[in-house]
Scaffold this active site. Structure first.
Site, mmCIF file in Angstrom:
data_model
loop_
_atom_site.group_PDB
_atom_site.id
_atom_site.type_symbol
_atom_site.label_atom_id
_atom_site.label_comp_id
_atom_site.label_asym_id
_atom_site.label_seq_id
_atom_site.Cartn_x
_atom_site.Cartn_y
_atom_site.Cartn_z
ATOM 1 N N GLU A 253 0.917 -1.051 0.277
ATOM 2 C CA GLU A 253 0.000 -0.141 0.086
ATOM 3 C C GLU A 253 0.757 1.305 0.047
ATOM 4 O O GLU A 253 1.778 1.621 0.912
ATOM 5 C CB GLU A 253 -1.044 -0.089 1.264
ATOM 6 C CG GLU A 253 -1.765 -1.320 1.379
ATOM 7 C CD GLU A 253 -3.051 -1.482 0.318
ATOM 8 O OE1 GLU A 253 -3.119 -0.264 -0.215
ATOM 9 O OE2 GLU A 253 -3.383 -2.553 0.133
ATOM 10 N N CYS A 287 -1.525 9.541 2.686
ATOM 11 C CA CYS A 287 -1.695 8.992 1.547
ATOM 12 C C CYS A 287 -2.687 9.395 0.486
ATOM 13 O O CYS A 287 -2.474 9.496 -0.662
ATOM 14 C CB CYS A 287 -1.528 7.638 1.331
ATOM 15 S SG CYS A 287 -2.936 6.836 2.186
HETATM 16 P P1 NAD Z 1 8.774 4.742 4.135
HETATM 17 O O1 NAD Z 1 8.453 3.921 2.854
HETATM 18 O O2 NAD Z 1 10.001 5.356 4.403
HETATM 19 O O3 NAD Z 1 8.707 3.681 5.361
HETATM 20 C C1 NAD Z 1 7.528 2.902 5.775
HETATM 21 C C2 NAD Z 1 7.981 1.830 6.582
HETATM 22 O O4 NAD Z 1 8.935 0.958 5.962
HETATM 23 C C3 NAD Z 1 8.707 2.241 8.001
HETATM 24 O O5 NAD Z 1 8.290 1.473 8.896
HETATM 25 C C4 NAD Z 1 9.949 2.092 7.594
HETATM 26 O O6 NAD Z 1 10.810 2.002 8.740
HETATM 27 C C5 NAD Z 1 10.227 0.953 6.679
HETATM 28 N N1 NAD Z 1 11.333 0.800 5.927
HETATM 29 C C6 NAD Z 1 11.965 1.634 5.199
HETATM 30 N N2 NAD Z 1 13.047 0.993 4.477
HETATM 31 C C7 NAD Z 1 12.848 -0.172 4.504
HETATM 32 C C8 NAD Z 1 13.230 -1.300 3.955
HETATM 33 N N3 NAD Z 1 14.533 -1.145 2.960
HETATM 34 N N4 NAD Z 1 12.809 -2.428 4.093
HETATM 35 C C9 NAD Z 1 11.744 -2.850 4.759
HETATM 36 N N5 NAD Z 1 11.156 -1.799 5.604
HETATM 37 C C10 NAD Z 1 11.842 -0.473 5.529
HETATM 38 O O7 NAD Z 1 7.427 5.528 4.389
HETATM 39 P P2 NAD Z 1 7.258 6.906 4.782
HETATM 40 O O8 NAD Z 1 7.870 8.061 4.054
HETATM 41 O O9 NAD Z 1 7.813 6.804 6.216
HETATM 42 O O10 NAD Z 1 5.726 7.084 4.725
HETATM 43 C C11 NAD Z 1 4.962 7.959 3.916
HETATM 44 C C12 NAD Z 1 4.935 7.068 2.513
HETATM 45 O O11 NAD Z 1 3.882 6.178 3.076
HETATM 46 C C13 NAD Z 1 3.815 8.108 1.880
HETATM 47 O O12 NAD Z 1 4.592 7.733 0.380
HETATM 48 C C14 NAD Z 1 2.761 7.767 1.842
HETATM 49 O O13 NAD Z 1 1.701 8.212 0.688
HETATM 50 C C15 NAD Z 1 2.706 6.459 2.103
HETATM 51 N N6 NAD Z 1 1.409 5.642 2.654
HETATM 52 C C16 NAD Z 1 0.585 4.758 1.997
HETATM 53 C C17 NAD Z 1 -0.510 4.441 2.674
HETATM 54 C C18 NAD Z 1 -1.449 3.820 1.893
HETATM 55 O O14 NAD Z 1 -2.421 3.065 2.686
HETATM 56 N N7 NAD Z 1 -1.351 3.626 0.267
HETATM 57 C C19 NAD Z 1 -0.687 5.048 3.762
HETATM 58 C C20 NAD Z 1 -0.064 5.833 4.486
HETATM 59 C C21 NAD Z 1 1.076 6.227 4.046
#
Ligand code: NAD
Length: 507
Positions: A253, A287
């Site tokens: 997501e 998001c």
């Molecule tokens: P991110 O992708 O940087 O981090 C998300 C999660 O992934 C965190 O827990 C982080 O620690 C973890 N992570 C980071 N690197 C990783 C790796 N290499 N392997 C596994 N896990 C890892 O996201 P963010 O910037 O913190 O959050 C915002 C983003 O999330 C925005 O793009 C937003 O649109 C999206 N988002 C999507 C939804 C949805 O339902 N589609 C909902 C909320 C947020």
């Protein structure tokens, strides 16, 4: 009433009802509005992930064998506890995540819904009786996946963790949840405490606050059958590639860059109110935020004036100590990103109609940008900040074309005086969610939530979809114990059409 989360007890531990000393060091939980330290807690390293996944795998069969009514009771009790501790949960979401109390309350209540809906999954049929020969009983039944790894972001931390944790647990899986370190309490420890107090057996849920290292370890762990990831498209791609290589199920997501369309027959007052809400709710860090306002030119001036007026009226500040409409952004990196996108768009010809400036520590004034074109960063990139870029188009066809001019496909909303027009337009929009005469941010525990294009990989959350996400099919056939063994396969066993007389069991 005693508090659910005892911050002293979190120092040096990884949470879940399986406590141990973490190998990843510590996380300093900081209030973004003030910089005040709220707690110092354990940070999970990859060794902790390994141990948790192995423990979860051992605990899972016993949990799956627990009668459905008893599993449902755990989820209902967790919901009751969250209701009792609603104020504490709101406090964490406000102080740790920078939410205003309204957003925090909405999130807590949405989590309560998720718990009820997950409990209700256990009242539903979990398979089919299939046509079969007279002696053979043939069923398709849904069985748990095993251990589900949940990786969640910081922006709606409790809900985006729980929307996977609750159904996965309800359906007999064990879970390892890795919340974002910036919201490790509201997105992690609180969830762990709810289930622990609700009587979930030890080892079924592990909560490991940590960063990329822990997330990557969870993704590749041999005992984890599925990864449920919510976060950015960039990281989602990496997670998907690793999980795909290991032939694991993965739900992704991801990001959004969502169009809010205002047609020429819209009630412009209502559209501006909805557009402001969609753009500025939780400082735009959603998001589903209304991140591209695409407005037909005959109503564009009026829309811009009304949107800018609303933006100027909103109060920004410390959501715990002041009455405000917007809190801070989550951290300096996010603030820098928003400032960069606004500055680059203004350099490219956009004009600031409201905001555009920092406010206090990590605050940013709600911003309205006019004259935005598709090549500008404010149109092309996911901003994740309180910015409403407005792009003017000639007519409805141009509005659809502009709305689809993005790699993302999460959500769109359209404001129009004609429901028929809105419905027809929904057919032409390349997003997984479309809302007619609403704004873009709408979610509940029942609808199929997910993304198209680069916003996801086709997975969906929500009541009935949980069966698809968190179980797998097992085809089970049973014959009486007196059934003779199949004879040797031979040409005689086939009828004229080549079909074996005893079905496929003789193969
Ligand atoms: P991110 O992708 O940087 O981090 C998300 C999660 O992934 C965190 O827990 C982080 O620690 C973890 N992570 C980071 N690197 C990783 C790796 N290499 N392997 C596994 N896990 C890892 O996201 P963010 O910037 O913190 O959050 C915002 C983003 O999330 C925005 O793009 C937003 O649109 C999206 N988002 C999507 C939804 C949805 O339902 N589609 C909902 C909320 C947020």
């Amino acid at each position: 009433m005693a508090r659910l989360v005892d911050t002293d007890a979190l120092a040096g531990t990884v949470s879940g009802n399986d406590r141990r000393t973490p190998t990843g060091g510590t996380i300093t939980v900081t209030e973004p509005a003030t910089g005040q330290v709220l707690a110092v807690i354990g940070r999970a390293g990859s060794d902790d992930v390994r141990t948790a996944a192995a423990t979860a795998r051992r605990a899972q069969p016993g949990w799956a064998a627990t009668p459905p009514a008893a599993r449902a009771e755990v989820l209902r009790t967790a919901e009751r506890l969250l209701t009792e501790h609603r104020d504490e949960a709101i406090e964490w979401l406000v102080r740790e995540g920078g939410a205003v109390p309204g957003k925090a309350g909405y999130e807590v209540d949405a989590v309560r819904d998720e718990l009820w809906v997950a409990a209700a999954l256990l009242t539903q049929p979990c398979g089919h009786l299939l046509p079969s020969g007279p002696e053979r009983h043939s069923v398709a039944r849904r069985i748990p996946l095993g251990v589900v790894g949940v990786i969640s972001p910081w922006n709606v931390p409790m809900l985006l963790g729980m929307r996977a944790v609750a159904p996965a647990i309800a359906l007999g899986n064990a879970v390892v949840l890795k919340p974002d370190p910036r919201t490790a309490v509201s997105g992690g420890h609180l969830v762990a405490k709810l289930f622990e107090e609700a009587g979930l057996p030890t080892g079924v849920l592990h909560v490991l606050p940590g960063g990329a290292e822990a997330g990557a370890a969870l993704t590749r762990d041999q005992d984890v059958a599925m990864i449920a990831f919510t976060g950015s498209t960039r990281v989602g791609r990496e997670v998907g590639a690793v999980a795909g290589g290991l032939l694991k199920r993965v739900s992704l997501e991801l990001g959004g860059n969502n169009a809010f369309l205002v047609l020429d027959d819209a009630d412009v007052d209502a559209a501006a109110a909805a557009g402001a809400w969609g753009a500025f709710f939780h400082q735009g860090q959603i998001c589903m935020a209304a991140s591209r306002h695409i407005v037909v030119e005959s109503v564009a001036d009026e829309y811009l004036d009304k949107l800018a007026r609303r933006a100027n009226e909103l109060r920004v500040g410390d959501p715990w100590r002041e009455e405000v409409d917007l809190g801070p952004l989550i951290d300096a990196t996010q603030l820098d990103r928003v400032r960069r996108i606004v500055a680059e768009s203004v350099s490219a010809g956009a004009s600031v109609r409201a905001g555009g400036i920092r406010h206090s520590r990590l605050g940013f004034r709600p911003t309205v940008l006019a004259d935005v074109t598709p090549t500008m960063p404010a149109f092309a990139e996911e901003i994740f900040g309180p910015v409403a870029p407005v792009t003017v188009v000639a007519d409805e066809d141009a509005a659809v074309e502009a709305a689809n001019r993005t790699e993302y496909g999460l959500v769109a909303a359209v404001r129009t005086g004609s429901v028929e027009r809105g419905l027809a337009l929904a057919d032409r929009i390349e997003t997984a969610l479309v809302h007619v005469n609403d704004q873009t941010i709408y979610d509940d525990a029942f609808g199929p939530f997910g993304g198209r294009k680069y916003s996801g990989n086709g997975s969906r959350y929500g009541a009935t979809q949980s069966w698809e996400e968190f179980t797998q099919w097992q085809w089970l056939t049973v014959q009486p114990s007196t059934t003779p063994p199949p004879g040797r396969p031979s040409a005689k066993a086939c009828d004229a059409s080549g079909t074996r007389s005893g079905g496929r069991s003789a193969t």
